[in-house]
Design an enzyme around this catalytic site. Structure first.
Site, short mmCIF file in Angstrom:
data_model
loop_
_atom_site.label_atom_id
_atom_site.label_comp_id
_atom_site.label_asym_id
_atom_site.label_seq_id
_atom_site.Cartn_x
_atom_site.Cartn_y
_atom_site.Cartn_z
N LYS A 1 0.81 -1.23 0.00
CA LYS A 1 0.00 0.00 0.00
C LYS A 1 0.84 1.27 0.00
CE LYS A 1 -2.26 -1.89 3.49
NZ LYS A 1 -3.25 -2.36 4.47
N ASP B 1 -6.05 -7.05 9.67
CA ASP B 1 -7.38 -6.42 9.71
C ASP B 1 -8.50 -7.37 9.26
OD1 ASP B 1 -6.37 -6.28 7.11
OD2 ASP B 1 -6.94 -4.20 6.76
C1 BGC Z 1 -2.00 -6.13 3.15
C2 BGC Z 1 -2.90 -6.99 3.98
C3 BGC Z 1 -4.12 -6.19 4.45
C4 BGC Z 1 -4.80 -5.56 3.25
C5 BGC Z 1 -6.03 -4.75 3.64
C6 BGC Z 1 -2.78 -5.45 2.04
O1 BGC Z 1 -1.96 -4.54 1.37
O2 BGC Z 1 -0.95 -6.87 2.58
O3 BGC Z 1 -2.22 -7.52 5.09
O4 BGC Z 1 -4.99 -7.07 5.11
O5 BGC Z 1 -3.89 -4.73 2.57
O6 BGC Z 1 -5.73 -3.74 4.52
#
Ligand code: BGC
Length: 496
Positions: free
Chosen positions: A197, A232
Site C-alpha cells: 500500500k 485487519d
Molecule cells: C496487506 C494486507 C491487508 C490488506 C487490507 C494489504 O496490502 O498486505 O495484510 O490485510 O492490505 O488492509
C-alpha cells in the site's frame, strides 16, 4: 508552457509512451500533435483488455482455489502466503472487561477502547480516535513510525473516561491490528515480510512488529501489553462473528485488499503437528499477491512498473482503492495526449501520479445529471480541464471499465475461497447460510463496485447457491474484533 510536439502513433493503433516520464514522473505540461488517435479506439481497447466475462472470472475463482491449496501445502507454495493467524478460537461472547485496539491499516491510524460486558451486556461502551498517517512517516524509519503510533496511543489512553474500568493491578491489553503481510510466530508476535500500500519504511521488514511497538511504548513510558497481533481481515472476522455465528470469511476492500477465512486444521498440511483444540483456525490468505489470469491493460503494467513494489500485489493493484483512480488517470492521460480528449493541451495536473483518487471516480460515477455536471467539476478541480459532454461520457466509460473489472475480480476471489471451503466440507458452505463479512472504504462507499462484485458472485454460483451466501458490510468490525481477540488471549482470568 509550450514544449516540442510529440510524435503520435498511427491512427487506429494503440500505443502508450514508455518514456521514463510515464513511470511516475510528471510529463510535459502541454503537447501539440499532428495526427491523433481516436479516443474511441483507446476506450475500446481498454474495455477489451479489462473485460471479465464469465470464463475469465471462472478461471480466476478456480485459480484462487488452486493457489490456496498450494499455499496451505507448503510455505512459498504459491502467490498466496496462507498465513497462520494463531487465532484458533473466536470470541464466544463471554468476554468482559476493558480492552484496547490499535489499527495501522492504510491511510489511517486508529486507537479504540471498548468495555465488554459478556453475553448479556456485550459492548457496554466504546471510544475511538483516528488520525491520518503523515505522508513522510510512510517513507521514514521504523522508529519514527512506531513512535508516532505509541504516542497516539498514549494520548488516547490518557483520556480514558469513567465508563471504562480496569481492575486494580492489571495492565491494559491491546489487540494490535497491523494490516500488512506478517508471518505470525504466535498470537502476539509476527515478522513483517514486506510493506504494501505504498509504505516504504526502513528497518521494519524482517522484524517482530510487536517488539517494535513495545520498544516505542517503552520510550513513551507507556505501560500496556499487546496480547494479540492480528491482520485487519482477522479482526473483521472476529468482530463480525461476535454477532453472527455464520460468518466464515472476511474481506477488506479499502486502500489495500485481503481476505481470511475459517479453515479446518486437517486441511493445512504445512501445519504439521501443532493442531488447535478447536480443529479450526483462521488463515490470512494475503490474496493481494494473487496474480493468476488477471486481465491487465497497458496502464496497469505501467503503474506497476512505476510502483515501489513492481511485479508484486497484482490482484491488489487491480481491485483495491489505492489504485483504481490511478489506473483511470493513466488511461485519461493517454487519451489526452494521443487523442486530444480535453482539447489540444494536456493538463499538467493530469500528469501527476495519483492526482485522480478512487473517491473522485466514484463521485463521477454517481453523477446522473444530463450534462454530467459533477463529472465536469471534478475533472476541473482534479485535472484542471474544461470538458465537453462527450469527453465526460468517455471519462465515465474509462471509470466504469476499471471499476467493473475490480468489482468482478473481487467477487471471483470470494467465490474462489468459498468453493475451496465447500470442496473440503461438502454442503457446509453452499447449502446453508454463510456470511462473508466485508469492510473497507472502497466496499463501503462505492455502490457500482459493490454491484459488480455481487453480480460476479451470482453469475459464478448461480441463483440457488448465491441466495445462501450473504455478503455483508461489517462496519469497523476490525477494531472491536481486535479488542475481542485481545480479551480472548488475555493473560488474566476472564471471569471478573
Ligand atoms: C496487506 C494486507 C491487508 C490488506 C487490507 C494489504 O496490502 O498486505 O495484510 O490485510 O492490505 O488492509
Amino acid at each position: 508552457m509550450l514544449v516540442a510536439a510529440t510524435t503520435s502513433p498511427a491512427v487506429g493503433s494503440f500505443h502508450l509512451s514508455r518514456s521514463p516520464s510515464s513511470r511516475g514522473m510528471p510529463r510535459v505540461t502541454m503537447a501539440v500533435r499532428s495526427n491523433v488517435v481516436s479516443v474511441g479506439s483507446i476506450l475500446t481497447k481498454l474495455q477489451q483488455d479489462c473485460a471479465t466475462p464469465l470464463p475469465v472470472i471462472r478461471h480466476v475463482a478456480d485459480a484462487m482455489t488452486v493457489d490456496m491449496r498450494a499455499g496451505l501445502a507448503v510455505d512459498g507454495g504459491s502467490d498466496l502466503k496462507m498465513i497462520l493467524s494463531y487465532v484458533d478460537s473466536l470470541p464466544s461472547g463471554n468476554e468482559k472487561g476493558l480492552f484496547y485496539a490499535l489499527d495501522l491499516g492504510g491511510t489511517n491510524l486508529r486507537a479504540l477502547r471498548v468495555q465488554l460486558g459478556g453475553k448479556e451486556e456485550r459492548v457496554i461502551a466504546t471510544e475511538f480516535e483516528q488520525l491520518s498517517i503523515p505522508q513522510e512517516l510512510m517513507f521514514g524509519t521504523s522508529e519514527e513510525l512506531f513512535d508516532f503510533i505509541a504516542s497516539t496511543l498514549a494520548g488516547f489512553a490518557e483520556k480514558e473516561g469513567e465508563k471504562f474500568h480496569l481492575p486494580r493491578g492489571r495492565q491494559r491489553e491491546i489487540g494490535f491490528t497491523f494490516s500488512f503481510p506478517v508471518k505470525q510466530t504466535s498470537i502476539d508476535s509476527g515478522i513483517l515480510m514486506k510493506w504494501t500500500k505504498g509504505f516504504s519504511v526502513s528497518g521494519t521488514a524482517g522484524r517482530d512488529v510487536v517488539a517494535c511497538l513495545n520498544e516505542a511504548m517503552e520510550r513513551q513510558g507507556l505501560d500496556m501489553r499487546v496480547s494479540a497481533l492480528v491482520n485487519d481481515t482477522v479482526g473483521t472476522l472476529a468482530g463480525a462473528r461476535y454477532w453472527d455465528d455464520d460468518v466464515m470469511v472476511a474481506v477488506i476492500l479499502g486502500t489495500g485488499t485481503n481476505a481470511c477465512y475459517v479453515e479446518r486444521t486437517d486441511s493445512i498440511p504445512k501445519l504439521q503437528g501443532s493442531k488447535s483444540s478447536s480443529g479450526r483456525t483462521i488463515i490470512n490468505t494475503e490474496w493481494g499477491a494473487f496474480s493468476n489470469g488477471i486481465p491487465l491493460t497497458v496502464f496497469d503494467r505501467d503503474m506497476d512498473a512505476a510502483s515501489i513494489n513492481p511485479g508484486e500485489q497484482i490482484f491488489e493493484k487491480t481491485i483495491s482503492g489505492m489504485y483504481l483512480g490511478e489506473i483511470a488517470r493513466r488511461a485519461l492521460l493517454t487519451m489526452a495526449e494521443e487523442g486530444s480528449l480535453f482539447g489540444m493541451s494536456v493538463p499538467k495536473k493530469l500528469s501527476t501520479p495519483f492526482a485522480l483518487r478512487t473517491p473522485d471516480i466514484c463521485a463521477m460515477q454517481l453523477d446522473i445529471s444530463d450534462d454530467l455536471q459533477a463529472v465536469g467539476s471534478i475533472l476541473h478541480n482534479v485535472a484542471g480541464v474544461e470538458s465537453s459532454l462527450s469527453a465526460r461520457r468517455t471519462v465515465l466509460g474509462v471509470c466504469d471499465a476499471i471499476v467493473k473489472r475490480g468489482g468482478r475480480l473481487a467477487g471471483a476471489g470470494i467465490v474462489g475461497i468459498l468453493q475451496k471451503m465447500e470442496e473440503d466440507s461438502k454442503g457446509v458452505i453452499f447449502n446453508k447460510r454463510t456470511v462473508v463479512a466485508m469492510d473497507g472504504g472502497l466496499y463501503e462507499h462505492y455502490p457500482q463496485y459493490r454491484r459488480y462484485l455481487q453480480d460476479a458472485v451470482n453469475e459464478l454460483l448461480g441463483l440457488e447457491i448465491s441466495k445462501n451466501i450473504v455478503i455483508e458490510h461489517s462496519k469497523d468490525g476490525s477494531g472491536i474484533g481486535a479488542a475481542l481477540l485481545a480479551a480472548t488471549n488475555s493473560k488474566y482470568d476472564h471471569d471478573f
